[in-house]
Design a protein around this motif. Structure first.
Motif, short mmCIF file in Angstrom:
data_model
loop_
_atom_site.label_atom_id
_atom_site.label_comp_id
_atom_site.label_asym_id
_atom_site.label_seq_id
_atom_site.Cartn_x
_atom_site.Cartn_y
_atom_site.Cartn_z
N GLN A 56 0.95 -1.36 0.15
CA GLN A 56 -0.08 0.13 -0.04
C GLN A 56 0.80 1.06 -0.09
O GLN A 56 0.54 2.24 -0.40
CB GLN A 56 -0.99 -0.14 1.16
CG GLN A 56 -0.35 0.55 2.49
CD GLN A 56 0.43 -0.39 3.29
OE1 GLN A 56 0.83 -1.53 3.02
NE2 GLN A 56 0.64 -0.27 4.55
N PRO A 85 -4.47 2.77 -2.92
CA PRO A 85 -4.66 1.68 -2.18
C PRO A 85 -6.11 1.44 -1.60
O PRO A 85 -6.74 2.45 -1.12
CB PRO A 85 -3.81 1.83 -1.02
CG PRO A 85 -2.93 3.20 -1.14
CD PRO A 85 -3.75 3.77 -2.15
N VAL A 127 -7.79 -0.90 0.99
CA VAL A 127 -7.16 -1.89 1.84
C VAL A 127 -8.14 -2.05 2.94
O VAL A 127 -9.23 -1.44 3.27
CB VAL A 127 -6.08 -1.19 2.77
CG1 VAL A 127 -4.80 -0.70 1.64
CG2 VAL A 127 -6.32 0.11 3.46
#
Ligand SMILES: Nc1ncnc2c1ncn2[C@@H]1O[C@H](COP(=O)(O)OP(=O)(O)O[C@H]2O[C@H](CO)[C@@H](O)[C@H](O)[C@H]2O)[C@@H](O)[C@H]1O
Length: 500
Positions: free
Chosen positions: A404, A414, A416
């Protein structure tokens, strides 16, 4: 204390620490099973390889001890023998010192333990070496001997920094010799050995009890380190807190809770000389936040390389070990929706066979939409971060995570799971963050396929709002991902250990 040869002019840096009149800087023996760019199976290697360079400007000189796996000592230019032992767990051993890839390396050359085909931890069939406990006890033993008696060139560390279970016995053996810290990069691996090996591993029998290195009737190398080290660290503040819970502690949560005063979370950084889109020689075209033309060139090249058509949707990438830890089974579940919305996916990784097969099957099912490379390819990973729009990291647990951070640096947004270091490094594009102009990515929770699907939809919608998306890319690229802040935190930790 021995050996404080590191450059005093580089010491301290500004700030109150210098005012205490305390010494700043010193000699550190860093002990691990991998070190990039020499030997790497995962993020542990990146961190062990980056720490010496990050700490040097703050006055800390690290020498890094790793095993001399097959072929490694031949790569050391003019290595010098600095230590030897005629019988290190069943055979002769020596430590060779020298520069490798700019690092001050110490290689534990013990052919009976490390000169083998196969990978670092397993044989060619993928089964763990049955003597892994002894192999890494030997690494820890050599580290402790170096701390105790110094090396042939007169060097002795002021403190010992152990990483993960492979160095877990070292803090136990250096108690009363030098202060030590153990860093947890992956608590899922604990270095378990049967109780009958206490003597063979040269462990003090009197410490084989629940407050020592005993773990449910067996030996645990990681627990030995967690109990014996003067300080514990892990690689993000959120993960440090998570480790005290049963969900994340993998059975060691009680041990960690008991030592929570000694535990700190320090985020990993990335090596910005290697991961910088403005200078990266491994990508099709360089780019900066002010001129993203090179990113578009890289995206075209990446689609071509993976045989993906431009469907107008974002190009998602995954660069990862393919394991359940990384939540990639959830991505397989969410994949049809991603493709239906015009997204494409490029995957690079290797790991659990069912996940490998799952991704290969989806590539066959969605030609032009999903491309998969099973394997490990550092150069390709750079091209993917350069050309991707979104990097997916749906991990069930993630101590810190590095991909990331690469994504942030390369303007590859990113997406996540809200866990561990992922939660600490990515600012979710909720309405407030978008309005405040601080969003750098997207987080989702709970870590389920449904929540991931919703996040994929949310990110695709943002992607189709160019003003917002471009702003997010700029913010991502402006986010500091280097080592500066974390190196200062490690320096403070080392300092504290030295002044105990
Ligand atoms: N097929 C492939 N080809 C090329 N490169 C590949 C690859 N598969 C993985 N990589 C690379 O390997 C590294 C993986 O590092 P991570 O930090 O993401 O996870 P890992 O679980 O290994 O590390 C553990 O230790 C690190 C270090 O502390 C923590 O950040 C993390 O949370 C913890 O799980 C990255 O540099 C990635 O680019």
């Amino acid at each position: 204390m021995a050996g404080s040869a590191s450059s005093p002019e580089a010491a301290a840096g500004p700030g109150p620490a210098a005012g205490r009149g305390a010494r700043t800087g010193g000699q550190v023996l860093s002990v691990a099973s991998e070190c990039a760019p020499l030997v790497k199976t995962g993020g542990l290697a990146d961190v062990v390889g980056a720490l010496p360079g990050a700490m040097a400007p703050l006055g800390w000189h690290l020498r890094t001890l790793i095993p001399a796996y097959r072929g490694l000592s031949a790569q050391m230019d003019g290595g010098t023998e600095l230590w030897s032992d005629p019988d290190l767990y069943g055979g002769p051993a020596r430590v060779l010192g020298g520069k490798m890839a700019g690092l001050d390396m110490l290689l534990l050359d013990a052919p009976h333990l490390f000169d083998r085909d196969g990978s670092l931890y397993a044989d060619a069939s993928g089964a763990d070496w049955t003597d892994n406990p002894a192999r890494f006890a030997a690494l820890s033993w050599a580290a402790a001997e170096i701390a105790r008696h110094g090396l042939g060139d007169g060097w002795r560390p002021d403190l010992l920094h152990a990483h993960d279970w492979q160095a877990g016995f070292a803090p136990l053996w250096v108690r009363g010799v030098v202060p030590s810290v153990i860093s947890i990069h992956n608590i899922a691996f604990q270095g378990i050995a049967p109780a009958r090996q206490v003597e063979a591993l040269r462990l003090p029998p009197q410490d084989f009890h629940p407050e020592g290195y005993e773990y449910w009737g067996q030996i645990s190398a990681l627990k030995a380190g967690l109990v014996a080290a003067d300080a514990l660290s892990t690689v993000s503040p959120s993960y440090a807190a998570e480790l005290t819970t049963p969900e994340f502690g993998f059975g060691l949560e009680g041990v960690i809770r008991a030592r929570r005063e000694a535990l700190t979370g320090i985020l990993n950084g990335v090596d910005e000389t290697v991961w910088n889109p403005a200078t990266d020689p491994q990508i099709p075209a360089n780019f900066t936040a002010d001129d993203m033309t090179g990113k578009q060139v890289s995206a075209r090249a990446l689609r071509e390389e993976f045989g993906l058509d431009d469907q107008g949707g974002p190009l998602f990438i995954v660069v990862s070990r393919l394991t359940r830890q990384k939540g990639l089974d959830l991505l397989l579940e969410a994949l049809p929706g991603l493709v239906a919305r015009g997204g494409q996916l490029a995957v690079l990784g290797s790991g659990e066979p069912d996940l490998q097969e799952g991704f290969l099957r989806s590539a066959a099912r969605h030609p032009g939409r999903v491309g998969v490379r099973i394997g490990y390819d550092e150069a390709l990973s750079h091209r993917m971060f350069a050309g991707g729009d979104v990097v997916l990291v749906p991990s069930r647990f993630e101590p810190c995570g590095l991909t990331q951070l690469y994504g942030l640096a390369y303007g590859t947004i990113p997406l996540v799971a809200r866990t561990g270091g992922l939660a600490d490094t990515v600012i979710d594009a909720n309405d407030a963050a978008i309005r405040a102009g601080v969003a750098t990515g997207a987080q989702f929770a709970p870590v389920t396929a449904d929540a991931l699907s919703m996040a994929l939809r949310r990110v695709s919608a943002l992607y189709h709002q160019p003003a917002i998306w471009q702003r997010m890319m700029r913010q991502a690229m402006a986010h500091p991902v280097g080592w500066d802040a974390s190196a200062r935190d490690y320096a403070a930790l080392y300092e504290k250990l030295m002044t105990r």
